[in-house]
Scaffold this motif. Structure first.
Motif, PDB file in Angstrom:
ATOM      1  N   LYS A  54       8.794  22.615   8.604  1.00 44.03           N
ATOM      2  CA  LYS A  54       9.335  23.718   7.800  1.00 44.03           C
ATOM      3  C   LYS A  54      10.606  23.288   7.082  1.00 44.03           C
ATOM      4  N   LEU A  55      11.452  22.537   7.791  1.00 43.06           N
ATOM      5  CA  LEU A  55      12.688  22.065   7.165  1.00 43.06           C
ATOM      6  C   LEU A  55      12.370  21.204   5.948  1.00 43.06           C
ATOM      7  N   LEU A  56      11.362  20.319   6.107  1.00 44.99           N
ATOM      8  CA  LEU A  56      10.993  19.439   4.995  1.00 44.99           C
ATOM      9  C   LEU A  56      10.507  20.249   3.791  1.00 44.99           C
ATOM     10  N   LYS A  57       9.817  21.339   4.080  1.00 42.02           N
ATOM     11  CA  LYS A  57       9.323  22.179   2.973  1.00 42.02           C
ATOM     12  C   LYS A  57      10.446  22.984   2.332  1.00 42.02           C
ATOM     13  N   MET A  58      11.377  23.449   3.155  1.00 39.42           N
ATOM     14  CA  MET A  58      12.388  24.375   2.660  1.00 39.42           C
ATOM     15  C   MET A  58      13.566  23.694   1.980  1.00 39.42           C
ATOM     16  N   THR A  59      13.842  22.467   2.381  1.00 43.88           N
ATOM     17  CA  THR A  59      15.096  21.853   1.954  1.00 43.88           C
ATOM     18  C   THR A  59      15.103  21.568   0.457  1.00 43.88           C
ATOM     19  N   ASN A  60      16.271  21.710  -0.133  1.00 44.60           N
ATOM     20  CA  ASN A  60      16.392  21.357  -1.541  1.00 44.60           C
ATOM     21  C   ASN A  60      17.302  20.158  -1.736  1.00 44.60           C
ATOM     22  N   ARG A  61      17.480  19.388  -0.654  1.00 43.15           N
ATOM     23  CA  ARG A  61      18.279  18.162  -0.754  1.00 43.15           C
ATOM     24  C   ARG A  61      17.555  17.064   0.025  1.00 43.15           C
ATOM     25  N   PRO A  62      17.798  15.810  -0.307  1.00 46.52           N
ATOM     26  CA  PRO A  62      17.194  14.731   0.478  1.00 46.52           C
ATOM     27  C   PRO A  62      17.768  14.763   1.895  1.00 46.52           C
ATOM     28  N   LEU A  63      16.907  14.683   2.882  1.00 46.67           N
ATOM     29  CA  LEU A  63      17.390  14.588   4.261  1.00 46.67           C
ATOM     30  C   LEU A  63      17.861  13.163   4.531  1.00 46.67           C
ATOM     31  N   ARG A  64      18.744  13.044   5.524  1.00 47.46           N
ATOM     32  CA  ARG A  64      19.284  11.729   5.895  1.00 47.46           C
ATOM     33  C   ARG A  64      18.569  11.259   7.161  1.00 47.46           C
ATOM     34  N   ILE A  65      17.790  10.174   7.016  1.00 46.45           N
ATOM     35  CA  ILE A  65      16.930   9.696   8.098  1.00 46.45           C
ATOM     36  C   ILE A  65      17.543   8.434   8.691  1.00 46.45           C
ATOM     37  N   GLN A  88       0.823  -1.199   0.000  1.00 42.58           N
ATOM     38  CA  GLN A  88       0.000   0.000   0.000  1.00 42.58           C
ATOM     39  C   GLN A  88       0.856   1.246   0.000  1.00 42.58           C
ATOM     40  N   LEU A  89       2.001   1.153   0.674  1.00 41.09           N
ATOM     41  CA  LEU A  89       2.863   2.317   0.791  1.00 41.09           C
ATOM     42  C   LEU A  89       3.248   2.866  -0.563  1.00 41.09           C
ATOM     43  N   ALA A  90       3.498   1.959  -1.471  1.00 36.23           N
ATOM     44  CA  ALA A  90       3.983   2.393  -2.771  1.00 36.23           C
ATOM     45  C   ALA A  90       2.863   2.954  -3.633  1.00 36.23           C
ATOM     46  N   THR A  91       1.638   2.549  -3.345  1.00 36.94           N
ATOM     47  CA  THR A  91       0.565   2.890  -4.271  1.00 36.94           C
ATOM     48  C   THR A  91      -0.434   3.915  -3.728  1.00 36.94           C
ATOM     49  N   GLN A  99      11.169   8.032   2.804  1.00 39.98           N
ATOM     50  CA  GLN A  99      11.672   7.687   1.461  1.00 39.98           C
ATOM     51  C   GLN A  99      10.701   8.173   0.399  1.00 39.98           C
ATOM     52  N   ASP A 100       9.397   7.899   0.628  1.00 45.19           N
ATOM     53  CA  ASP A 100       8.383   8.279  -0.370  1.00 45.19           C
ATOM     54  C   ASP A 100       8.296   9.787  -0.528  1.00 45.19           C
ATOM     55  N   ALA A 101       8.685  10.512   0.536  1.00 42.51           N
ATOM     56  CA  ALA A 101       8.672  11.980   0.444  1.00 42.51           C
ATOM     57  C   ALA A 101       9.985  12.494  -0.140  1.00 42.51           C
ATOM     58  N   GLY A 102      10.840  11.578  -0.641  1.00 42.42           N
ATOM     59  CA  GLY A 102      12.044  12.006  -1.357  1.00 42.42           C
ATOM     60  C   GLY A 102      13.322  11.968  -0.538  1.00 42.42           C
ATOM     61  N   HIS A 103      13.269  11.410   0.672  1.00 47.26           N
ATOM     62  CA  HIS A 103      14.454  11.443   1.531  1.00 47.26           C
ATOM     63  C   HIS A 103      15.170  10.095   1.570  1.00 47.26           C
ATOM     64  N   LYS A 104      16.314  10.097   2.212  1.00 48.31           N
ATOM     65  CA  LYS A 104      17.179   8.929   2.174  1.00 48.31           C
ATOM     66  C   LYS A 104      17.151   8.179   3.510  1.00 48.31           C
ATOM     67  N   PRO A 119      -1.367  13.794   3.416  1.00 52.82           N
ATOM     68  CA  PRO A 119      -0.707  15.092   3.629  1.00 52.82           C
ATOM     69  C   PRO A 119      -0.162  15.215   5.057  1.00 52.82           C
ATOM     70  N   ASN A 120      -0.687  14.405   5.938  1.00 51.94           N
ATOM     71  CA  ASN A 120      -0.227  14.423   7.330  1.00 51.94           C
ATOM     72  C   ASN A 120       0.724  13.261   7.624  1.00 51.94           C
ATOM     73  N   TRP A 121       1.406  12.762   6.575  1.00 49.58           N
ATOM     74  CA  TRP A 121       2.212  11.542   6.757  1.00 49.58           C
ATOM     75  C   TRP A 121       3.242  11.667   7.862  1.00 49.58           C
ATOM     76  N   LEU A 122       3.828  12.870   8.022  1.00 50.01           N
ATOM     77  CA  LEU A 122       4.916  13.014   8.986  1.00 50.01           C
ATOM     78  C   LEU A 122       4.446  12.750  10.412  1.00 50.01           C
ATOM     79  N   ARG A 123       3.308  13.307  10.778  1.00 52.12           N
ATOM     80  CA  ARG A 123       2.854  13.192  12.177  1.00 52.12           C
ATOM     81  C   ARG A 123       1.975  11.971  12.423  1.00 52.12           C
TER      82      ARG A 123
END
Lengths: 423, 423
Positions: free
Chosen positions: A50-61, A16-19, A87-92, A24-28
């Motif tokens: 805010k960091l997730l919105k502002m960043t222009n690089r993948p964050l390291r989780i 399900q995660l992939a599809t 990962q699905d939100a673009g991070h590593k 929109p509230n995935w983080l919390r």
């Protein structure tokens, strides 16, 4: 660093995660605490959204595991699922294998938790772990980094370790949950135990983590990581704390030793049978923590919610088709109908020497862990063969042919299909 | 390991240690405590006297110093003298230079004691230390081993350090004098401070020490060394604790900052002048700790005891002749007679630009540490030139010829002979 390419022996699940459409509230969703967290602050440094919105690089989780070789259950899956959401939100995802401390064990030999492992055991356990979380995570090389902390910890010298230790006071360390009670009760705390939180924190420095995931019991250690990152001139990581899952008994923390667990490696039918009996008061938590389904669109009746939960979770680990088959088989079995046994795991009768007694077959097939437990279950009337209750412990079967193709059942959710061959 | 061959700039002293008949009680003379110590026990393992009698090999006697570059005084000489006594009894002095921790300093930057030193500073300080203790120790290569703890501490890794830390509990460490009070008062104790006693203890493992010497404040650290030696399969060392020397003021611990010290590098006359005024109640301790003279054959009058003590100690550091000259000079000076100035240190007037004021000459000659102190001493009437009191701060001397050959004196025991040249 690339990941060992592990072949998956199981059918590739259509998670399900992939599809699913991203929440929109995935983080919390399902999170106990994010820290630091000052949603009203104008300082984006202190707010992960805010960091997730502002960043222009993948964050390291970062998410760290001890390579102890334990079987993983749904409770363990919670932070791994959150890792996937990042990962699905673009991070590593940076999966940290704590091989160094596992290979040391506990120098005092007192700890059960820190058993000393060989390098080969660590490698094997790490491989098994990755096999188990394969249905959850995105294993694309640009999405997942697997690291072993021996890479940097084996290079630490006395100078560096003195520096690590000098960043905290004894009082601060003794305030840590666990230490405080033990010190109060005058139970010995060995000094090397003070080093472990700092070593875990130093892992965050070495990995340059932006975010660390962990259970609520990890808050102290993740905060130590923040302090050390600051000490070494890095921006301190955010902590994302996930709750502890209550087991299928509805009371206690999910745990193999309590028998209230659902293992990620369990067969679809067993997994389904356990989950479709999820206690009512746990359903909301289970949906929130174990699926990505929208919580406001769930079925009305508890029974329908149980079935949807079971179908959804089994789909994640075994694929949609296997989940639907498990649902059908479970419905048949509950109705005493063993006609559709395609989803029932098979047990080969060739492993048993005939003539054989019933209790022995129940035990040998793995439905009960011991012979004495098998005797009790038969005597208690919990054992059925193709839906017929059998309660004579010493009932003798003379040949495998008497059992071939039949479903042997203990209680409501343990089944095997007996087959005459190497099934 | 051999010792750097250091040339001694001073006259070779004829130390009493080398010539006196060995005191049969040399081991316990002036010792505060030997531990473990069970004189009644039949177990020779627990009794250093028995070990000394039974052993057929030289024991390894550890004494550790911090290469801080401090000037050494008679208080510091006490364990070094005991080390020499062991050498004279056929054992090996192992002088440990704590260069590793000195080069780290205190990672928090809070400690004055653990200032960070460069490798060059450590080498220079070690050389200066050895120069100062040269009159005390036997520097024959088979009698003295000088070691630097960076040799093994630089090789410690996290595994070994966890092992060291695991040998003690937080409670045991907090029971250490110093830590207990600070913890009680909620003064911060930084965790790396817990590592220092263990590192010092590990030095004993690396050196395979049989005995460690130290001040009474070192009991805990020496005991940690015993525990670690046992942990690593060695026979634990004995601890020999030496007392802290009271200074010439008769009240407080000898210390340069209190001005009650007698430095090993002081000129014979200054050393003599200080020691011949040793307070009566300290005389017994001084004889016991600073000489090898038999304590039951001392002169009857306090005055004679003072003079013998002064003569004896000055002999150790400057030789018998210099000591006798110092005694003569001191007697003359006390009587206001400056005729015999052969033992008075010289100060070259070529370093001063004339015309010069009195207070400036007093300060420049080193008799007072600052100009303001020199002014106070002149105003207080403590300054004499060839026995004549001078109390005009701004008295001007126009030429070095007015001062050449005269003795300038501050108080009762600071003298220089002013000479017109590069004396």
């Amino acid at each position: 660093m690339s990941v060992t390419n592990l072949s998956s022996p199981r059918q590739e699940p259509s998670s399900q995660l992939a599809t699913a459409t991203p929440d929109p509230n995935w983080l919390r969703r399902g999170v106990s605490e994010i820290f630091p967290d000052q949603p009203d602050s104008s300082n984006p440094e202190e707010n992960l959204e805010k960091l997730l919105k502002m960043t222009n690089r993948p964050l390291r989780i970062k998410f760290g595991i001890d390579p102890t070789g334990a079987e993983i259950h749904l409770g363990h899956s919670i932070p791994v699922r959150k890792l996937r959401a990042f990962q699905d939100a673009g991070h590593k995802a940076v999966l940290l294998i704590g091989d160094f401390t596992a290979r040391i064990g506990d120098p005092t030999g007192r700890s059960e938790v820190r058993r000393q492992l060989s390098a080969a055991e660590v490698a094997e356990n790490a491989k098994n772990y990755l096999d188990q979380v394969r249905p959850i995570l995105d294993f694309a090389p640009d999405k997942l980094e697997v690291r072993y902390n021996s890479e940097w910890l084996s290079k630490l010298d006395l100078t560096k370790i003195l520096e690590l230790l000098s960043t905290m006071t004894v009082g601060q360390m003794l305030a840590k949950e666990g230490f405080a009670e033990r010190y109060e009760k005058e139970n010995p705390i060995y000094i090397h135990e003070f080093l472990y939180p700092l070593v875990q924190g130093y892992d965050s420095v070495a990995l340059e983590a932006d975010v660390e995931l962990g259970g609520t019991d990890q808050k102290f250690n993740i905060a130590v990581g923040r302090d050390l990152q600051r000490h070494f001139g890095q921006k301190p990581q955010f902590g994302v704390l996930l709750p502890i899952l209550i087991g299928t008994d509805g009371n206690q923390k999910m745990s193999k030793s309590l028998g209230n667990q659902v293992g990620l490696l369990e067969e679809p039918l067993l997994m389904y049978s356990k989950l479709e009996k999820t206690p009512d008061h746990l359903l909301k938590d289970y949906f929130e923590l174990l699926t990505n389904l929208p919580l406001d669109g769930l079925p009305e009746t508890p029974r329908d919610r149980q079935k949807l939960l079971a179908l959804e979770v089994v789909s994640q680990y075994h694929g949609k088709e296997a989940a639907q088959n498990a649902q059908k088989a479970a419905m048949s079995l509950v109705q005493g109908n063993t006609a559709d046994t395609s989803a029932v795991p098979e047990f080969s009768l060739s492993q048993i020497k005939f003539p054989a007694k019933l209790f022995y077959i129940v035990s040998a097939s793995g439905l009960c862990p011991t012979s004495s437990e098998a005797r009790r279950q038969v005597q208690g009337g919990a054992v059925k063969l193709d839906g017929d209750r059998l309660n004579q412990v010493d009932l003798i079967f003379n040949s495998p042919d008497e059992l071939d193709g039949k479903v042997l059942q203990v209680g409501k959710n343990k089944f095997v299909k007996l087959v005459n061959g190497n099934g």
